[in-house]
Every structure is written in structure tokens, then in C-alpha cells.
Design an enzyme around this catalytic site. Structure first.
Site, PDB file in Angstrom:
ATOM      1  N   ASP A  40      25.324 -95.696   6.447  1.00 12.06           N
ATOM      2  CA  ASP A  40      24.518 -95.196   7.218  1.00 12.06           C
ATOM      3  C   ASP A  40      25.179 -94.995   8.616  1.00 12.06           C
ATOM      4  O   ASP A  40      26.091 -95.719   8.724  1.00 12.06           O
ATOM      5  CB  ASP A  40      23.405 -96.318   7.437  1.00 12.06           C
ATOM      6  CG  ASP A  40      22.199 -96.490   6.521  1.00 12.06           C
ATOM      7  OD1 ASP A  40      22.051 -95.528   5.593  1.00 12.06           O
ATOM      8  OD2 ASP A  40      21.928 -97.524   6.349  1.00 12.06           O
ATOM      9  N   ARG A 181      19.867-103.742   4.261  1.00 13.88           N
ATOM     10  CA  ARG A 181      18.666-103.810   5.379  1.00 13.88           C
ATOM     11  C   ARG A 181      17.339-104.317   4.711  1.00 13.88           C
ATOM     12  O   ARG A 181      16.633-104.873   5.241  1.00 13.88           O
ATOM     13  CB  ARG A 181      18.611-102.491   6.009  1.00 13.88           C
ATOM     14  CG  ARG A 181      18.305-101.212   4.835  1.00 13.88           C
ATOM     15  CD  ARG A 181      18.445-100.164   5.808  1.00 13.88           C
ATOM     16  NE  ARG A 181      18.923 -98.885   5.125  1.00 13.88           N
ATOM     17  CZ  ARG A 181      18.435 -97.734   5.073  1.00 13.88           C
ATOM     18  NH1 ARG A 181      17.805 -97.426   6.261  1.00 13.88           N
ATOM     19  NH2 ARG A 181      18.768 -96.601   4.358  1.00 13.88           N
TER      20      ARG A 181
END
Length: 302
Positions: A40, A181
Site C-alpha cells: 500500500d 491491517r
């Protein structure tokens, strides 16, 4: 003019993995560039980039286990399960103070081993042909199906408490397809205070370590390139070929190896007497057949 091989890049924060690929294309002077395992934009760390024919190796690297260093912030949940999303819930100081160290350790233990993990709704997983994150940005509600993942190590390294949050520095070793996450989200949810990922750094993919990676700002593909034969033999067992065997494999023919055999589906790096990588092969008994060939000329002009 750049050869075929792998580049180990230490991706900086604020860039997409595709941004890194675009930069390498310009530096290497070739369009044939790809990467193994998206990071990311907020994440940093090891990104393996394939150049020219070595992009064919990336498929076999993506599935390797990975190691991350991360910071999980307990006390608030976000739309993206990380610090880039909008806050959706926040725990009060009393609820955070009630989170005991024992509860944190128990929550981490519950998220270690073989899991059925629900990926973040803003992941790159495709839903009916469209990326999940694109559907979320378009205002759609996306709930992805659980996926089997393995978290082999989930280690708490440090903890910092304030009235507003509990920050946990952790180390995670996991299978391909695991979302760190999502671990942050699920740990916070299990403790009743919410959680999201506030920092992420990938430190290892398979046998490749970020300590051997190059900074993007000073990257010189010519000197940093790990040649295809070295990259393949670092990933797989090596099979040294005779000249005749190299020719046969290059033309798609199977070869018989009298003194060696192995299980099907396990790639082996086949190397010619000249030292170049002929391809990846798999054994069926004592016969080896080509999984993927590599050009004999590993220098490609853009």
C-alpha cells in the site's frame, strides 16, 4: 540496455507499487518490468521487481511467506483499517484503560495460526471483475468472503499507552494473502476498542531481506540487478544441464535425468553449461519438463 533479473527495492512511503515499477521502467530503459506482492502507499519496505524475462519469476515469488514490522493503534477504527481512512469509531479513555496487557496477549494469540480472515474492503481483490477498493470509492458497500491464511508468528515488540490510544509495535510472519491491517482491525474489535494499522514495513519475502534492498532515489539497475540465474537458484534447487539437455529443454522436449528425480509441481532452476538460466522445470519421476523458458539472450534493448 538492462539485463534480465530481479531488483530488490526499499519502497518509500507515499508511493504505490506501480509508481515504483514506472520509475524502474525509466531507469532500466525497458517496458518489461513488474513486481511481486503489492505494498500500500503508506507502507514501506521490500518490493521485488522483475526486469525483462525475469518478470516470469514473479509468479513463483508472490506465494512466498512474508515478514512485516507494524504498528497497530488500538482505540479507533477506520474505513480502510489503516491510518489513511476516515475514523468510524473511537473508544473512550475508560474503555482503553480497561484493556489489560493479558487481553492484548490473548488477542494476539487468537490471531496466530491458521485463520479465516476477512480482507479489508479496500483491498485489490476483484469483485465481479472490479477491484474492491474501486467499488468502495464509488460508494458501494463491499463485504469480502473470508480467506484461509496462516500467521506463523505474531510477536508484540513494544507497547505505548496514552489516554487516547494504545500503540503496539509488532512483528508478523505470515502466508501470502494475509492482510496486516485486517489483523489490526480484528485485534481491536476483539478487545472492544477498535483498531487500525498506523505503520507497516515489509522486511522479508521468502529468502529475500530488505537489508539487501536498494533505495529508489539512488537505484542504478545496471549495478543492482540480481541476474536471472542467481535469482532463480536462490529461490529453487539447481539442475546443471549438459549442452544437449539445454537444447532439448529450449525446444520444449522433456529430458531424462538418470541420477535425479523429484515430485511434480516443485520448480527447479535449470542452468546451461554457459551459466545462463534455461528455465524452470519440474520432475515427473526421472523426467524433467519445462514450466517456463527463459531467452538465451538476457540483454534486451528498450
Amino acid at each position: 540496455m538492462t539485463g534480465s533479473g530481479l531488483l530488490l527495492v526499499d519502497k518509500p512511503g507515499g508511493m504505490t507499487s506501480h509508481d515504483v515499477v514506472s520509475r524502474v521502467r525509466r531507469l532500466a530503459g525497458t517496458r518489461k518490468v513488474g513486481h511481486a506482492g503489492t505494498l500500500d502507499p503508506m507502507a514501506t519496505g521490500l518490493l521485488i521487481v522483475g526486469v525483462n524475462s525475469s518478470t516470469r519469476l514473479l509468479t513463483y515469488i508472490v506465494g512466498a511467506d512474508k515478514e512485516y514490522l507494524a504498528t497497530i493503534r488500538l482505540g479507533s477504527a477506520t474505513t480502510t483499517d489503516d491510518a489513511e481512512g476516515e475514523e468510524t469509531a473511537r473508544a473512550d479513555a475508560e474503555a482503553l484503560a480497561a484493556v489489560a496487557d493479558e487481553g492484548i496477549h490473548a488477542g494476539i494469540a487468537d490471531l496466530t495460526g491458521e485463520l479465516q480472515q476477512i480482507p479489508s474492503s479496500v483491498s485489490a481483490i476483484k469483485v465481479d471483475g472490479k477491484r474492491a477498493y474501486a467499488r468502495v470509492r464509488a460508494g458501494e458497500e463491499v463485504v469480502l468472503k473470508p480467506r484461509a491464511v496462516t500467521v506463523s508468528e505474531f510477536e508484540l515488540l513494544a507497547q505505548r499507552r496514552t489516554p487516547d490510544a494504545i500503540d503496539l509495535d509488532v512483528r508478523v510472519v505470515c502466508s501470502s494473502g494475509t492482510y496486516i491491517r485486517s489483523l489490526a482491525r480484528d485485534l481491536g474489535a476483539g478487545l472492544g476498542v477498535g483498531g487500525h494499522l498506523s505503520a507497516l514495513r515489509r522486511t522479508r519475502i521468502g529468502d529475500y531481506d530488505v537489508r539487501d534492498a536498494h533505495d529508489l532515489d539512488t537505484l542504478d539497475p545496471e549495478t543492482a540487478l540480481l541476474p536471472a540465474v542467481d535469482a532463480a537458484t536462490a529461490l529453487f534447487d539447481r539442475l546443471d544441464l549438459t549442452e544437449e539437455q539445454a537444447i532439448d529443454l529450449t525446444h520444449g522436449r522433456r529430458i531424462h535425468i538418470a541420477d535425479r528425480e523429484g515430485p511434480g509441481g516443485v520448480p527447479v532452476a535449470a542452468v546451461a553449461p554457459t551459466g545462463h538460466l534455461v528455465g524452470l522445470v519440474e520432475f515427473r519421476g526421472k523426467e524433467a519438463r519445462t514450466l517456463v523458458n527463459f531467452p538465451t539472450d538476457e540483454i534486451v534493448t528498450a
